[in-house]
Design a protein around this motif. Structure first.
Motif, PDB file in Angstrom:
ATOM      1  N   TYR A 254       0.509  -1.120  -0.032  1.00 35.80           N
ATOM      2  CA  TYR A 254      -0.032  -0.053   0.348  1.00 35.80           C
ATOM      3  C   TYR A 254       0.782   1.315   0.042  1.00 35.80           C
ATOM      4  O   TYR A 254       0.404   2.334  -0.318  1.00 35.80           O
ATOM      5  N   GLN A 255       1.934   1.166   0.364  1.00 38.17           N
ATOM      6  CA  GLN A 255       3.042   2.210   0.145  1.00 38.17           C
ATOM      7  C   GLN A 255       3.820   2.494  -0.902  1.00 38.17           C
ATOM      8  O   GLN A 255       4.694   3.213  -0.912  1.00 38.17           O
ATOM      9  N   LEU A 256       3.861   1.365  -2.053  1.00 39.57           N
ATOM     10  CA  LEU A 256       4.705   1.305  -3.095  1.00 39.57           C
ATOM     11  C   LEU A 256       4.013   1.516  -4.344  1.00 39.57           C
ATOM     12  O   LEU A 256       2.914   0.922  -4.596  1.00 39.57           O
ATOM     13  N   LEU A 257       4.321   2.376  -5.466  1.00 37.87           N
ATOM     14  CA  LEU A 257       3.699   2.751  -6.332  1.00 37.87           C
ATOM     15  C   LEU A 257       4.807   3.301  -7.641  1.00 37.87           C
ATOM     16  O   LEU A 257       5.450   4.121  -7.156  1.00 37.87           O
ATOM     17  N   ASP A 258       4.696   2.795  -8.669  1.00 41.77           N
ATOM     18  CA  ASP A 258       5.799   3.048  -9.372  1.00 41.77           C
ATOM     19  C   ASP A 258       5.318   4.308 -10.285  1.00 41.77           C
ATOM     20  O   ASP A 258       4.355   4.560 -10.178  1.00 41.77           O
ATOM     21  N   ALA A 259       6.325   5.047 -10.960  1.00 41.92           N
ATOM     22  CA  ALA A 259       6.257   6.276 -11.520  1.00 41.92           C
ATOM     23  C   ALA A 259       5.155   6.163 -12.511  1.00 41.92           C
ATOM     24  O   ALA A 259       4.058   7.134 -12.821  1.00 41.92           O
TER      25      ALA A 259
ATOM     26  N   GLU B  61      -7.179 -11.053  -4.494  1.00 38.49           N
ATOM     27  CA  GLU B  61      -8.067 -10.636  -3.339  1.00 38.49           C
ATOM     28  C   GLU B  61      -7.392  -9.496  -2.363  1.00 38.49           C
ATOM     29  O   GLU B  61      -7.837  -8.557  -1.878  1.00 38.49           O
ATOM     30  N   ARG B  62      -5.849  -9.672  -2.534  1.00 37.86           N
ATOM     31  CA  ARG B  62      -5.182  -8.793  -1.339  1.00 37.86           C
ATOM     32  C   ARG B  62      -4.502  -7.636  -2.342  1.00 37.86           C
ATOM     33  O   ARG B  62      -4.082  -6.635  -1.750  1.00 37.86           O
ATOM     34  N   ASP B  63      -4.530  -7.833  -3.785  1.00 39.68           N
ATOM     35  CA  ASP B  63      -4.134  -6.884  -4.611  1.00 39.68           C
ATOM     36  C   ASP B  63      -5.314  -6.593  -5.611  1.00 39.68           C
ATOM     37  O   ASP B  63      -4.778  -6.948  -6.845  1.00 39.68           O
ATOM     38  N   PRO B  64      -6.231  -6.051  -5.503  1.00 40.87           N
ATOM     39  CA  PRO B  64      -7.293  -6.120  -6.539  1.00 40.87           C
ATOM     40  C   PRO B  64      -7.139  -5.367  -7.887  1.00 40.87           C
ATOM     41  O   PRO B  64      -7.609  -5.724  -8.790  1.00 40.87           O
ATOM     42  N   LEU B  65      -6.327  -4.393  -7.554  1.00 39.81           N
ATOM     43  CA  LEU B  65      -5.916  -3.327  -8.777  1.00 39.81           C
ATOM     44  C   LEU B  65      -4.635  -3.749  -9.610  1.00 39.81           C
ATOM     45  O   LEU B  65      -4.085  -2.858 -10.550  1.00 39.81           O
ATOM     46  N   LEU B  66      -3.948  -4.923  -8.841  1.00 37.96           N
ATOM     47  CA  LEU B  66      -2.648  -5.122  -9.539  1.00 37.96           C
ATOM     48  C   LEU B  66      -1.697  -4.151  -9.310  1.00 37.96           C
ATOM     49  O   LEU B  66      -0.393  -4.001 -10.066  1.00 37.96           O
ATOM     50  N   LEU B  67      -1.608  -3.171  -8.422  1.00 36.90           N
ATOM     51  CA  LEU B  67      -0.609  -2.041  -8.310  1.00 36.90           C
ATOM     52  C   LEU B  67       0.604  -2.591  -7.758  1.00 36.90           C
ATOM     53  O   LEU B  67       1.325  -2.046  -8.277  1.00 36.90           O
ATOM     54  N   PHE B  68       0.729  -3.784  -7.012  1.00 36.29           N
ATOM     55  CA  PHE B  68       1.776  -4.141  -6.461  1.00 36.29           C
ATOM     56  C   PHE B  68       2.484  -5.000  -7.598  1.00 36.29           C
ATOM     57  O   PHE B  68       3.712  -4.773  -7.616  1.00 36.29           O
ATOM     58  N   SER B  69       1.601  -5.646  -8.478  1.00 36.71           N
ATOM     59  CA  SER B  69       2.360  -6.612  -9.231  1.00 36.71           C
ATOM     60  C   SER B  69       2.988  -5.759 -10.427  1.00 36.71           C
ATOM     61  O   SER B  69       4.062  -5.827 -11.041  1.00 36.71           O
ATOM     62  N   ARG B  70       2.356  -4.612 -10.928  1.00 34.65           N
ATOM     63  CA  ARG B  70       2.792  -3.653 -11.648  1.00 34.65           C
ATOM     64  C   ARG B  70       4.137  -2.875 -11.007  1.00 34.65           C
ATOM     65  O   ARG B  70       5.045  -2.613 -11.754  1.00 34.65           O
TER      66      ARG B  70
END
Length: 359
Positions: free
Chosen positions: A102-107, A141-150
């Motif tokens: 929840y604290q990690l997001l790429d540019a 379920e724990r990363d529904p928007l796949l933000l961490f995968s990205r």
């Protein structure tokens, strides 16, 4: 002279030569936790050497990389040599970072969310319906928007691939195999730096002979090349200055005695500067020795004033000559000390060493 010899014997019995470039910079005044983390990071970086072996095919690059690994092992300079990446390493990194998703997001994703978030949903749907979509649904379920995968995928911008457990990087007409090596110690002595410099040159020639290409980088290698360049400069400057002083004194005074006395003055001054600098700072940087070698002519000025005074009078006596030029020598000494004292106020340890050594 006896006091200088005793101080030198006490100071120069330990590891007194510093070769790291970061030692010339001021220490960061931070909180203890931050300073400790920065120190640990710097120590890891100071041990890391990165090797890239290139060839026309990945099989050839991997074969040459394995030969390089054997050469590095035989050198006994490295504590860790990593060629084959363990398969669980990527999974382990993923699991370590996942709790902080929840604290990690790429540019790239950040820009997409701010401009057109609907495109993010469209890309996620396309990824879920792709042949690899089954893997993405594991943490849906724990990363529904796949933000961490990205975010995790963005940490590999060069699109590195694994073959036989070895990291492969295609580039134009060549394929590069990656090898990482950690030195035994981040504080390398001069003899080990020479061995590292020789090893980099010899392995590069071996790889080229086998039809490949070798690229190597890392802070230890920069230090090794810097130490080798510094040794050459010390030898060139010191030898050139000594030859110049020898010729000028011999042509001027037509006697060997002034030459011997000047040599004693210069040698004792340089040795005293080295001993005192090591006692004060614990170590002395090799760059400081370069400046000291370049100032060898300044150390000889006082002796030259003394000998030149003998040209101006008949029946010249050393005591009377010294009394005549003593005020001028004192003024010259004080001006030099004041100029070098200004460098002592600098926050840079390198300038402080130069100031004390030169004074």
């Amino acid at each position: 002279m006896l006091v200088i010899a005793l101080l030198g014997g006490k100071a120069l019995t330990k590891d007194w030569l510093e070769t790291g470039f970061l030692a010339l910079l001021p220490a960061s005044e931070q909180q203890p936790e931050i300073a400790k983390a920065v120190q640990q990071h710097n120590e890891m970086r100071d041990r890391k050497v990165i090797w890239l072996v290139g060839a026309a095919t990945s099989e050839a690059a991997i074969s040459l990389a394995r030969q390089l690994k054997q050469q590095l092992q035989q050198s006994q300079l490295f504590k860790v040599i990593l060629l084959e990446l363990p398969q669980h390493r990527i999974s382990q990194q993923y699991q370590q970072l996942f709790p902080y998703r929840y604290q990690l997001l790429d540019a790239k994703t950040r820009a997409l969310l701010s401009k057109n978030p609907q495109d993010l949903l469209s890309q996620n749907l396309a990824a879920l319906y792709s042949p690899m979509g089954q893997i993405q649904t594991a943490n849906l379920e724990r990363d529904p928007l796949l933000l961490f995968s990205r975010y995790f995928a963005a940490q590999n911008p060069a699109k590195l691939a694994l073959e036989q457990g070895i990291v492969i990087l295609p580039d134009n007409n060549k394929v590069w195999a990656l090898l990482l090596a950690d030195l035994e110690d981040s504080h390398l002595q001069l003899d080990k730096l020479e061995r590292l410099h020789t090893l980099a040159n010899s392995t590069s020639q071996l790889i080229q002979t086998a039809g490949g290409e070798l690229m190597v980088t890392g802070m230890p290698l920069f230090t090794a090349y810097g130490a080798d360049s510094a040794k050459q400069e010390i030898s060139t400057v010191g030898l050139g200055s000594s030859i110049g002083i020898f010729v000028l004194l011999l042509m001027t005074f037509r006697s060997v005695l002034p030459l011997l006395l000047s040599f004693i003055a210069i040698s004792s001054g340089l040795f005293a500067a080295l001993a005192v600098s090591v006692l004060v700072f614990g170590k002395i940087h090799i760059i400081t020795l370069i400046f000291g070698a370049s100032l060898i002519g300044v150390a000889d000025d006082y002796a030259l004033h003394f000998f030149c005074d003998s040209f101006g009078a008949k029946n010249w006596q050393p005591r009377l000559g010294l009394r005549y030029i003593f005020p001028g020598l004192v003024i010259g000494l004080l001006t030099n000390l004041l100029s070098y004292a200004g460098l002592m106020l600098s926050p840079f340890p390198g300038l402080q060493e130069v100031a004390l050594f030169s004074a």
